[in-house]
Design an enzyme around this catalytic site. Structure first.
Site, PDB file in Angstrom:
ATOM      1  CG  ASP A   8      -0.374   0.191   2.533  1.00  0.00           C
ATOM      2  OD1 ASP A   8       0.867   0.298   2.615  1.00  0.00           O
ATOM      3  OD2 ASP A   8      -1.119   0.251   3.531  1.00  0.00           O
ATOM      4  CB  CYS A  65       0.692  -2.504   4.812  1.00  0.00           C
ATOM      5  SG  CYS A  65       0.556  -3.620   6.216  1.00  0.00           S
ATOM      6  CB  THR A  67       2.236  -2.738  11.099  1.00  0.00           C
ATOM      7  OG1 THR A  67       0.983  -3.163  10.527  1.00  0.00           O
ATOM      8  CG2 THR A  67       2.055  -1.429  11.838  1.00  0.00           C
ATOM      9  CG  HIS A  98       9.579 -24.472  12.547  1.00  0.00           C
ATOM     10  ND1 HIS A  98       9.633 -24.296  13.909  1.00  0.00           N
ATOM     11  CD2 HIS A  98      10.743 -25.083  12.211  1.00  0.00           C
ATOM     12  CE1 HIS A  98      10.783 -24.774  14.377  1.00  0.00           C
ATOM     13  NE2 HIS A  98      11.480 -25.250  13.353  1.00  0.00           N
ATOM     14  CG  HIS A 133       8.225 -28.296  11.286  1.00  0.00           C
ATOM     15  ND1 HIS A 133       7.857 -27.758  12.486  1.00  0.00           N
ATOM     16  CD2 HIS A 133       9.538 -28.621  11.387  1.00  0.00           C
ATOM     17  CE1 HIS A 133       8.913 -27.733  13.287  1.00  0.00           C
ATOM     18  NE2 HIS A 133       9.940 -28.257  12.644  1.00  0.00           N
TER      19      HIS A 133
HETATM   20  C1  RB5 Z   1      -2.045   2.699   6.541  1.00  0.00           C
HETATM   21  O1  RB5 Z   1      -2.064   3.913   7.222  1.00  0.00           O
HETATM   22  C2  RB5 Z   1      -1.792   1.549   7.517  1.00  0.00           C
HETATM   23  O2  RB5 Z   1      -2.908   1.381   8.325  1.00  0.00           O
HETATM   24  C3  RB5 Z   1      -1.476   0.275   6.756  1.00  0.00           C
HETATM   25  O3  RB5 Z   1      -0.368   0.493   5.958  1.00  0.00           O
HETATM   26  C4  RB5 Z   1      -1.121  -0.952   7.574  1.00  0.00           C
HETATM   27  O4  RB5 Z   1      -0.129  -0.689   8.515  1.00  0.00           O
HETATM   28  C5  RB5 Z   1      -2.233  -1.731   8.113  1.00  0.00           C
HETATM   29  O5  RB5 Z   1      -2.053  -2.769   8.753  1.00  0.00           O
END
Ligand code: RB5
Length: 151
Positions: A8, A65, A67, A98, A133
């Site tokens: 994203d 993304c 996180t 695993h 596994h």
């Molecule tokens: C976008 O702001 C953020 O929410 C997205 O990139 C991501 O971290 C969602 O899990």
């Protein structure tokens, strides 16, 4: 290796850098977007990449993304996908050994470029160990097939 990659807006920069490095290493990489830092919804990209991997068009997928968490949640809704959120080399290694992970999820806002590169390189070269596994991974895949049949 044939790799499908996507991000994203929060993962866009890291995707571009990672893509370049993977091409330099000799991988065949197809980019499923996004193409700028303009905000998009991560599930749209996650489903696109996950479907491609699930249908066997690519051996592995990489999703980025902010996180890595949203991408991971979404990708794991697609049958046949074992997406792993990895934050260091050890989790990348174990997700392959695993869990036979076929999609790597990374956080563009929580990892440095260098960390992300190392994680990705370890993830790409590490093989699934099979044995006990395999029995566990099969249980997940069988559960998924039963659920999908009862739809
Ligand atoms: C976008 O702001 C953020 O929410 C997205 O990139 C991501 O971290 C969602 O899990």
């Amino acid at each position: 290796m044939r790799i499908a990659i996507g991000s994203d807006h929060a993962g866009f920069r890291l995707k571009e850098e990672l893509k370049q490095r993977l091409i330099e290493l000799g991988h065949e990489v197809k980019d499923f977007g996004t193409n700028s830092e303009k905000a998009v919804d991560y599930p749209d990209i996650a489903f696109r990449v996950a479907r491609e991997v699930s249908e066997g068009n690519f051996e592995r997928g990489i999703l980025i993304c902010g996180t890595g968490i949203g991408m991971c949640i979404a990708a794991n809704k697609v049958a046949g996908i074992r997406a792993a959120l990895c934050w260091d080399e050890r989790t990348a290694e174990l997700s392959r050994k695993h869990n036979d992970s076929n999609i790597l999820c990374l956080g563009g806002r929580v990892l440095s470029k260098r960390e992300a590169m190392r994680i990705t390189e370890v993830w790409l070269i590490t093989k699934f160990e099979g044995n006990r596994h395999l029995r566990r991974v099969r249980k997940i895949m069988e559960f998924e097939q039963r659920i999908n049949k009862s739809d």
